[in-house]
Design an enzyme around this catalytic site. Sequence first.
Site, PDB file in Angstrom:
ATOM      1  N   LYS A  97       0.814  -1.231   0.110  1.00  0.00           N
ATOM      2  CA  LYS A  97       0.224  -0.034  -0.074  1.00  0.00           C
ATOM      3  C   LYS A  97       0.757   1.246   0.126  1.00  0.00           C
ATOM      4  O   LYS A  97       1.695   1.442   1.097  1.00  0.00           O
ATOM      5  CB  LYS A  97      -0.846  -0.151   1.172  1.00  0.00           C
ATOM      6  N   LYS A 136      -0.924  -0.795  -4.035  1.00  0.00           N
ATOM      7  CA  LYS A 136      -2.366  -0.354  -3.903  1.00  0.00           C
ATOM      8  C   LYS A 136      -2.415   1.269  -3.733  1.00  0.00           C
ATOM      9  O   LYS A 136      -1.601   1.538  -2.813  1.00  0.00           O
ATOM     10  CB  LYS A 136      -3.021  -1.335  -2.910  1.00  0.00           C
ATOM     11  N   GLU A 177      -7.878   1.742  -6.632  1.00  0.00           N
ATOM     12  CA  GLU A 177      -9.043   1.391  -5.660  1.00  0.00           C
ATOM     13  C   GLU A 177      -9.768   2.566  -5.595  1.00  0.00           C
ATOM     14  O   GLU A 177      -9.374   3.430  -4.596  1.00  0.00           O
ATOM     15  CB  GLU A 177      -8.672   0.543  -4.535  1.00  0.00           C
ATOM     16  N   LYS A 219      -9.283  -2.558  -8.171  1.00  0.00           N
ATOM     17  CA  LYS A 219      -9.859  -3.116  -7.057  1.00  0.00           C
ATOM     18  C   LYS A 219     -11.308  -2.324  -6.866  1.00  0.00           C
ATOM     19  O   LYS A 219     -11.178  -0.949  -6.580  1.00  0.00           O
ATOM     20  CB  LYS A 219      -8.944  -2.656  -5.841  1.00  0.00           C
TER      21      LYS A 219
HETATM   22  P1  13P Z   1     -11.729  -4.512   3.164  1.00  0.00           P
HETATM   23  O1  13P Z   1     -11.957  -5.723   2.434  1.00  0.00           O
HETATM   24  O2  13P Z   1     -11.732  -4.856   4.683  1.00  0.00           O
HETATM   25  O3  13P Z   1     -12.661  -3.536   2.842  1.00  0.00           O
HETATM   26  O4  13P Z   1     -10.242  -3.935   3.021  1.00  0.00           O
HETATM   27  C1  13P Z   1     -10.094  -4.102   1.470  1.00  0.00           C
HETATM   28  C2  13P Z   1      -8.910  -3.127   1.269  1.00  0.00           C
HETATM   29  O5  13P Z   1      -7.779  -3.301   1.318  1.00  0.00           O
HETATM   30  C3  13P Z   1      -9.304  -1.774   1.417  1.00  0.00           C
HETATM   31  O6  13P Z   1      -8.439  -0.706   0.840  1.00  0.00           O
END
Ligand code: 13P
Length: 336
Positions: A97, A136, A177, A219
């Site tokens: 991340k 991510k 995402e 995502k």
């Molecule tokens: P959740 O599946 O708990 O929503 O988390 C996924 C995620 O990486 C959120 O950024």
Amino acid sequence: MSIEQLEAIAQAMVAPGKGIIAIDESTNTIKKRFEAVNVPNTEENRRAYREMLLTAPNLGQHISGAILYDETLRQSTKAGVPFTKVMMDNGILPGIKVDKGPQPLAGFPGEVVTEGLDGLRERLHEYAKLGAKFAKWRAVITIGEDSPSGTCIEANCHALARYAALCQEAGIVPMVEPEVLMDGDHDIEVCYDVTEATLRSLFGSLYEHNVMLEGTILKASMVISGKGCATQADMDEVAEATVRCLKASVPSAIPGIVFLSGGQSDEQATAHLNAMNQIGPHPWPLSFSYGRAMQSAALQLWAKDMAKNFAEAQKTVSMRAKENGLAALGQWQKAA
Ligand code: 13P
């Protein structure tokens, strides 16, 4: 790194029957998760917890990659083996991340924009050296009375596109995402409209920034009723609306789409993914990148007695991976 190499990584992330485990909670977020189960938020507890998750037996059978947090990418097992080595040895791609979280968007009360672009090029080069194969960045879109604004969607998608281009420059597959939150009392139609507008804006920005879609993973959040909505759409409605929305806004050049769980129960997250895959085939593999829906049962067990419940907690993680892996193929069956 060539586009073919990025493409190969992206495709491995969404290999048939496999998905991602998200264990990239920041130190602040894991603090909240630990507090809920009375675990002190020390570096050693965070390390031990992530070791339990990453060394669950046969995890690689259904897990293609794990998203880590900066601290975790640098940590090792108790025996001294770097987590990234343990993962690669088990066929699990290390992800990282890289965003610095949402901050209030000036001029738009209640809305947020994700930050973290400053110095990102240098950080990505270091992460690549440390073994990260994908990254991510999470943007947060909140549904409210007068939100999201077009400005909020645009600012977040612009940042996602700049992040994605920097990732590809560094030889890292970007996972983009844009999470439309489940918070609120809106119905599923509103969620559909906001998700569609967000995804269209995102793919417009990715195009403008010369991001290669073949080396990018989306995502996505599911199209679902707000948590506080009086009428909750059922499983088939969620599956149908999500697939319809994705088909209307996501180019088929994307190698795969993985979902976040976003506060759904473990069973809901699995059932929704399964239902979507049962109404396939679709232009892309649909799989999972769950955080809470992969970890919550295991965290409960581990927190009660870290030593005694270690193996049982690991079994739970492997079981959740297997169930979601089956759902990614549309082959999951609810336990009788
Ligand atoms: P959740 O599946 O708990 O929503 O988390 C996924 C995620 O990486 C959120 O950024």
